[in-house]
Design a protein around this motif. Structure first.
Motif, PDB file in Angstrom:
ATOM      1  N   THR A 197       1.160  -1.596  -0.095  1.00 48.54           N
ATOM      2  CA  THR A 197       0.268   0.509   0.382  1.00 48.54           C
ATOM      3  C   THR A 197       1.080   1.158  -0.412  1.00 48.54           C
ATOM      4  O   THR A 197       1.630   1.065   1.011  1.00 48.54           O
ATOM      5  CB  THR A 197      -0.711   0.011   1.327  1.00 48.54           C
ATOM      6  OG1 THR A 197      -1.414  -1.153   1.281  1.00 48.54           O
ATOM      7  CG2 THR A 197      -1.919   1.294   0.981  1.00 48.54           C
ATOM      8  N   LYS A 257       0.442   5.929  -0.842  1.00 45.85           N
ATOM      9  CA  LYS A 257       0.256   6.638  -1.188  1.00 45.85           C
ATOM     10  C   LYS A 257       0.301   7.904  -2.595  1.00 45.85           C
ATOM     11  O   LYS A 257       2.505   7.968  -2.635  1.00 45.85           O
ATOM     12  CB  LYS A 257       0.168   7.608  -0.145  1.00 45.85           C
ATOM     13  CG  LYS A 257      -0.367   8.855  -0.168  1.00 45.85           C
ATOM     14  CD  LYS A 257      -1.190   9.030   1.170  1.00 45.85           C
ATOM     15  CE  LYS A 257      -1.980  10.601   1.644  1.00 45.85           C
ATOM     16  NZ  LYS A 257      -1.936  10.864   2.941  1.00 45.85           N
ATOM     17  N   ASN A 278      -3.003  12.205  -3.639  1.00 42.86           N
ATOM     18  CA  ASN A 278      -3.352  11.593  -2.277  1.00 42.86           C
ATOM     19  C   ASN A 278      -4.130  10.690  -2.130  1.00 42.86           C
ATOM     20  O   ASN A 278      -4.703  10.210  -1.267  1.00 42.86           O
ATOM     21  CB  ASN A 278      -3.998  13.203  -1.557  1.00 42.86           C
ATOM     22  CG  ASN A 278      -2.885  13.951  -0.925  1.00 42.86           C
ATOM     23  OD1 ASN A 278      -1.544  14.023  -0.951  1.00 42.86           O
ATOM     24  ND2 ASN A 278      -3.649  15.324  -1.258  1.00 42.86           N
ATOM     25  N   GLU A 279      -4.410   9.420  -3.436  1.00 44.67           N
ATOM     26  CA  GLU A 279      -4.605   8.395  -3.289  1.00 44.67           C
ATOM     27  C   GLU A 279      -4.034   7.485  -2.709  1.00 44.67           C
ATOM     28  O   GLU A 279      -2.827   7.162  -2.770  1.00 44.67           O
ATOM     29  CB  GLU A 279      -5.308   8.468  -5.226  1.00 44.67           C
ATOM     30  CG  GLU A 279      -6.489   8.795  -5.726  1.00 44.67           C
ATOM     31  CD  GLU A 279      -7.279   8.445  -6.337  1.00 44.67           C
ATOM     32  OE1 GLU A 279      -7.771   8.007  -5.849  1.00 44.67           O
ATOM     33  OE2 GLU A 279      -7.501   9.046  -7.651  1.00 44.67           O
ATOM     34  N   GLU A 280      -4.620   6.819  -2.145  1.00 42.06           N
ATOM     35  CA  GLU A 280      -3.327   5.488  -1.075  1.00 42.06           C
ATOM     36  C   GLU A 280      -4.260   4.584  -2.682  1.00 42.06           C
ATOM     37  O   GLU A 280      -5.354   3.448  -2.889  1.00 42.06           O
ATOM     38  CB  GLU A 280      -4.538   5.547  -0.300  1.00 42.06           C
ATOM     39  CG  GLU A 280      -3.912   4.657   0.394  1.00 42.06           C
ATOM     40  CD  GLU A 280      -4.051   3.872   2.155  1.00 42.06           C
ATOM     41  OE1 GLU A 280      -4.581   2.768   2.313  1.00 42.06           O
ATOM     42  OE2 GLU A 280      -3.447   4.551   2.786  1.00 42.06           O
ATOM     43  N   LYS A 303      -7.292   1.913  -6.465  1.00 41.82           N
ATOM     44  CA  LYS A 303      -7.628   2.508  -5.752  1.00 41.82           C
ATOM     45  C   LYS A 303      -8.332   1.865  -4.580  1.00 41.82           C
ATOM     46  O   LYS A 303      -8.711   0.727  -3.679  1.00 41.82           O
ATOM     47  CB  LYS A 303      -8.579   3.611  -6.531  1.00 41.82           C
ATOM     48  CG  LYS A 303      -7.885   4.031  -7.683  1.00 41.82           C
ATOM     49  CD  LYS A 303      -8.838   4.493  -8.873  1.00 41.82           C
ATOM     50  CE  LYS A 303      -9.498   5.533  -8.180  1.00 41.82           C
ATOM     51  NZ  LYS A 303      -8.720   6.899  -8.859  1.00 41.82           N
ATOM     52  N   ALA A 304      -8.704   2.985  -4.081  1.00 42.70           N
ATOM     53  CA  ALA A 304      -9.063   2.861  -1.876  1.00 42.70           C
ATOM     54  C   ALA A 304     -10.364   2.628  -1.933  1.00 42.70           C
ATOM     55  O   ALA A 304     -10.412   1.426  -1.320  1.00 42.70           O
ATOM     56  CB  ALA A 304      -9.396   4.280  -1.289  1.00 42.70           C
TER      57      ALA A 304
END
Length: 145
Positions: A6, A8, A70-72, A97-98
């Motif tokens: 994971t 960012k 800023n997407e995880e 994507k998250a």
């Protein structure tokens, strides 16, 4: 179950269109590979000591959705093909994507190189056994050779 990484998305990962640049996908996939190998005892210090490292012959990315700042993201890594001794291999990285939407699929084919001789090499047997502990995909294929 695939190996999971994971991360960012940062400002430096963006292109002029304000979404993740193409080479950042490859960077995230490379980091996912390095972490997966490290968890199996195949860390960079071991590679340096043995003068062996992974080398890619092919890298292919299929982009499915935009990824922004800023997407995880989560990357699942699986072994899709390998020789019995792990000397040649293929991995698939699926980037999510998250919200669980698949954003990209990165496929790589590679082997090991002796960095001093600049020739293809095999891992020592014990490390090859560790490498072969990578999670296998449902469509895993054993390569001849």
């Amino acid at each position: 179950m695939p190996h999971t990484y994971t991360g960012k998305v940062m400002w430096s990962h963006l292109d002029a269109n304000m979404h993740m640049r193409h080479s950042a996908y490859a960077d995230f996939a490379a980091q996912a590979r390095i972490e997966a190998l490290e968890e199996l005892g195949l860390d960079l210090k071991t590679f340096q000591r043995l003068h062996i490292g992974p080398i890619l012959f092919k890298e292919e990315t299929t982009y499915l959705r935009e990824v922004g700042i800023n997407e995880e993201i989560t990357i699942h890594t699986e072994l899709t093909a390998s020789r019995k001794d792990g000397s040649r291999w293929a991995l698939r990285h699926e980037l999510f994507k998250a919200d669980g939407v698949k954003a990209a699929v990165i496929k790589v084919e590679g082997a090991w190189i002796d960095v001093l001789k600049r020739k293809l090499a095999a891992l020592p047997e014990e490390l090859a056994q560790h490498f072969m502990e990578l999670p296998r995909s449902a469509d895993f294929v054993e390569l001849e050779g």
